[in-house]
Design a protein around this motif. Sequence first.
Motif, PDB file in Angstrom:
ATOM      1  N   TYR A  29     -31.769 -20.053  44.274  1.00 46.79           N
ATOM      2  CA  TYR A  29     -30.975 -21.272  44.176  1.00 46.79           C
ATOM      3  C   TYR A  29     -31.741 -22.453  44.775  1.00 46.79           C
ATOM      4  CZ  TYR A  29     -27.436 -17.757  43.393  1.00 46.79           C
ATOM      5  OH  TYR A  29     -26.740 -16.684  42.904  1.00 46.79           O
TER       6      TYR A  29
ATOM      7  N   GLU B 194     -31.752 -27.018  45.294  1.00 46.03           N
ATOM      8  CA  GLU B 194     -30.993 -28.266  45.289  1.00 46.03           C
ATOM      9  C   GLU B 194     -31.916 -29.401  44.863  1.00 46.03           C
ATOM     10  OE1 GLU B 194     -28.474 -31.129  48.328  1.00 46.03           O
ATOM     11  OE2 GLU B 194     -28.452 -28.958  48.595  1.00 46.03           O
TER      12      GLU B 194
ATOM     13  N   THR C  83     -33.268 -33.008  44.690  1.00 48.74           N
ATOM     14  CA  THR C  83     -33.238 -34.185  45.552  1.00 48.74           C
ATOM     15  C   THR C  83     -33.545 -35.432  44.734  1.00 48.74           C
ATOM     16  OG1 THR C  83     -35.582 -34.053  46.120  1.00 48.74           O
ATOM     17  CG2 THR C  83     -34.052 -32.767  47.468  1.00 48.74           C
TER      18      THR C  83
ATOM     19  N   ARG D   2     -22.416 -29.293  40.119  1.00 51.67           N
ATOM     20  CA  ARG D   2     -22.440 -30.738  40.336  1.00 51.67           C
ATOM     21  C   ARG D   2     -21.089 -31.154  40.906  1.00 51.67           C
ATOM     22  NH1 ARG D   2     -24.187 -32.885  35.140  1.00 51.67           N
ATOM     23  NH2 ARG D   2     -26.227 -32.158  35.849  1.00 51.67           N
TER      24      ARG D   2
ATOM     25  N   GLY E 192     -28.642 -34.091  43.867  1.00 53.43           N
ATOM     26  CA  GLY E 192     -27.503 -33.371  44.426  1.00 53.43           C
ATOM     27  C   GLY E 192     -27.106 -32.147  43.628  1.00 53.43           C
ATOM     28  N   ASP E 193     -27.660 -31.968  42.414  1.00 59.80           N
ATOM     29  CA  ASP E 193     -27.357 -30.774  41.620  1.00 59.80           C
ATOM     30  C   ASP E 193     -27.835 -29.528  42.356  1.00 59.80           C
ATOM     31  OD1 ASP E 193     -26.256 -32.294  39.662  1.00 59.80           O
ATOM     32  OD2 ASP E 193     -27.848 -32.007  38.185  1.00 59.80           O
ATOM     33  N   LYS E 194     -27.036 -28.484  42.262  1.00 62.63           N
ATOM     34  CA  LYS E 194     -27.406 -27.188  42.833  1.00 62.63           C
ATOM     35  C   LYS E 194     -27.573 -26.223  41.667  1.00 62.63           C
ATOM     36  CE  LYS E 194     -24.707 -28.225  46.970  1.00 62.63           C
ATOM     37  NZ  LYS E 194     -24.412 -29.597  46.509  1.00 62.63           N
TER      38      LYS E 194
ATOM     39  N   ARG F  42     -34.893 -26.001  50.093  1.00 63.68           N
ATOM     40  CA  ARG F  42     -33.463 -26.011  50.366  1.00 63.68           C
ATOM     41  C   ARG F  42     -32.787 -25.118  49.341  1.00 63.68           C
ATOM     42  NH1 ARG F  42     -31.425 -32.013  50.542  1.00 63.68           N
ATOM     43  NH2 ARG F  42     -29.572 -30.946  51.277  1.00 63.68           N
TER      44      ARG F  42
ATOM     45  N   THR G 192     -29.167 -23.091  48.018  1.00 66.31           N
ATOM     46  CA  THR G 192     -27.727 -23.282  48.021  1.00 66.31           C
ATOM     47  C   THR G 192     -27.066 -22.147  47.275  1.00 66.31           C
ATOM     48  OG1 THR G 192     -27.139 -25.573  48.370  1.00 66.31           O
ATOM     49  CG2 THR G 192     -26.244 -24.599  46.456  1.00 66.31           C
TER      50      THR G 192
END
Length: 749
Positions: free
Chosen positions: A587, A589, A591, A619, A636-638, A664, A666
């Motif tokens: 996963y 994230e 930026t 989202r 901000g999408d994961k 990062r 998620t």
Amino acid sequence: MAHLPHLIVDLAIILGAAAITTLLFKWLKQPLVLGYILAGVLVGPKFSLFPTISDPNTIRIWADIGVIVLLFSLGLEFNIKKLVKIGGTAAMTGVYEILAMIFLGYLTGLCLGWSTMDSIFLGGIVSISSTTIIIRAFEELGVKTQKFAGNVFGILVIEDIVAVLLLVLLSTLAISKQFFSPDMLFAIMRLAFFLVIWFLAGIFLVPSILRSSRKFITDETLLIIALALCLLMVVIATSVGFSPALGAFIMGSILAGTPYAERIEHLLTSIKDLFGAVFFVSVGMLIEPAKLVEFGGPIALITLVVIVGKAVNVTLGALVVGQPLKQSLQTGMSLAQIGEFSFIIATLGLNLKVTSDFLYAIAVAVSALTAFTTPYMIRASGPLYNWLDRKLSPRTKMFLSSYSSGAQTIGSVSDWYQLLREHIQIMIVNTVVILGIILMTSRLLLPLLHEQLTGASWAEPLAGFLSFVLMAPFLWALALKRINQPVYTRLWTERRSYRGPLVTLAVTRGLIGLGLVLLLLQQFFPVSIILFFIVVAVGIWLVFGKRLPLIYHLIEKRFLLNLNARQIHQEARMGRNLLPWDAHLSYFEVTAESPGVGFTLAELALREKYGVNVISIARGSLTVLVPSASERFYPGDKIAVIGTDQQLEQFNKLIEPAPASHLRVTPAQEISLQKIAVDESFPFAGMTIRESRVREKTQGLIVGIERKGTRILNPDSTTFFHPGDVIWLAGNTKLIKEFQRENRLRNVQ
């Protein structure tokens, strides 16, 4: 000049020393925990070159608060759903490794000539690895997205839970001085009972309270509420004979299932760091440098036992449960150390005055040595695997590969297993709830009635009737609720031989319900009015019996709502489901600085350039499963992505230009990668992927097919399913399981 309390002076000395040593250890790129311990040695009573604290007892109280805060924050990472979904692989590996290390540590203590109690506590000390040290090492080496990391984190979860239970069992053992004694058995049963009661009540009440007061919750009030709940649970756990650490961990686990978990963790960070520093400094204060020199031999031996024992046992455990050799070896080499829980177990032995003083110093020294060796062990796992791969015969490698692939394949679950599991779950949960109600009314409500109604002879009957009213919905679910009626009916009509066991299940549920009613009668009613109670209870049941299912279903609905309140967890489940060709689910994230932000999936050509597949994009509150080629990446999408370690490392440059150690990750709770066998229960053999509509039914993506030893990656929609195939399907976990269940039912019919 005004006189300062000793506490302020001591805190100034402790935090000043900790500040200097942690800066030093940060510069040396070593775990800060070791810096805190060194600070404790320097300001402790056994080292006179620096200012020494004047009131160790007060610092000990602060250290106890530090343990509570540490365990509370640890519990915040492990909500119930996460614990359930850890997976059998990590759970079985962790349990095997812990039992093996406890036994190995016990034998080591006996070989050194130590007492039985010292040897038992040594077994507990060497059985638990360090979450702090491993996470730090993974970040520095940039391996958090690699396949084996998921297994490591899963085993750490199991170890931390077992460590909390070990605190309870070792306390009982220290008092009873006997193995397998009635006291030990009673302690285990009592612990299991209270754990179920606390989790059920906590999950039902705490999220509901937070939800009802959400309009008034700010960061300040949320922090106060969380700490208040933590300390309340500590008081409750202590009052029934358990450790404060257990109560803190339980309340953390309950709050971890709420939408406020991440905010609480963020707000608690500074408090955890402060009290954690005081705790680890207090650990160092108890170390006598002279003892480290005196017991240099045992320290070296136990360090070797920890490194070799953990590496070998974890590797063997992972191999037995079906992990490939490479991932098993990497997992074992990563867990070859001890840490913070070992200090807590050693402290418990000192506080109970059942272990020798030297054991504490040895535990700290071994932890420091194994912390230094951890990064080197992780780095060495790759070369060691390559060496083994060259030495193993082709036949052995083929056997390990076949065993691993077969152990991970999803098979059909029998109707009997499914029905029996659901019956046992219903019986255990409702029995514990009913016993909890009887215990609460007899220990809390009845004394209150006696106090308020002095001399009244009907206090017991009143408490008994209130107990019956409260337990009636759960008594109905225990004895009369229909469980999985389609499966029950099918088993009843298929063969006459099935009817005896089915009747036995129903009779067993009824007998348990009857036994609980008799317990209620014995607890609250004299023999003279038992018959009257039975008549009244039957009348109440006849009048309100039809409403009991509705009441129970409302309670169950609220409980499930609270259990699923937190949709996205804060930590990644890296490599949760593993592929034999090194692909796994990870996963990321997106930026604002990501090179791929703003582009569509078609423009990025992820399959063509990187060989990866995007399974979902989260989202805000919206999650897009198997996104189309026109979907774009936004800040901000994961995103959930499938690929090998090398592919994901290249893909990471598109998402986050920083080094991999700063990746990062998620979580996406509802997304997983599953294996499905094309066997007699699979109704779409001979069909194409498009004709079977597997993608639409599971909201998933078929990322690979294994066929007669060959692998088809990213198969076309015109690919046929052949008997013997193994399908790798990524998508909605719940829908994939429903798809499996429907296939099995369709095949039976």
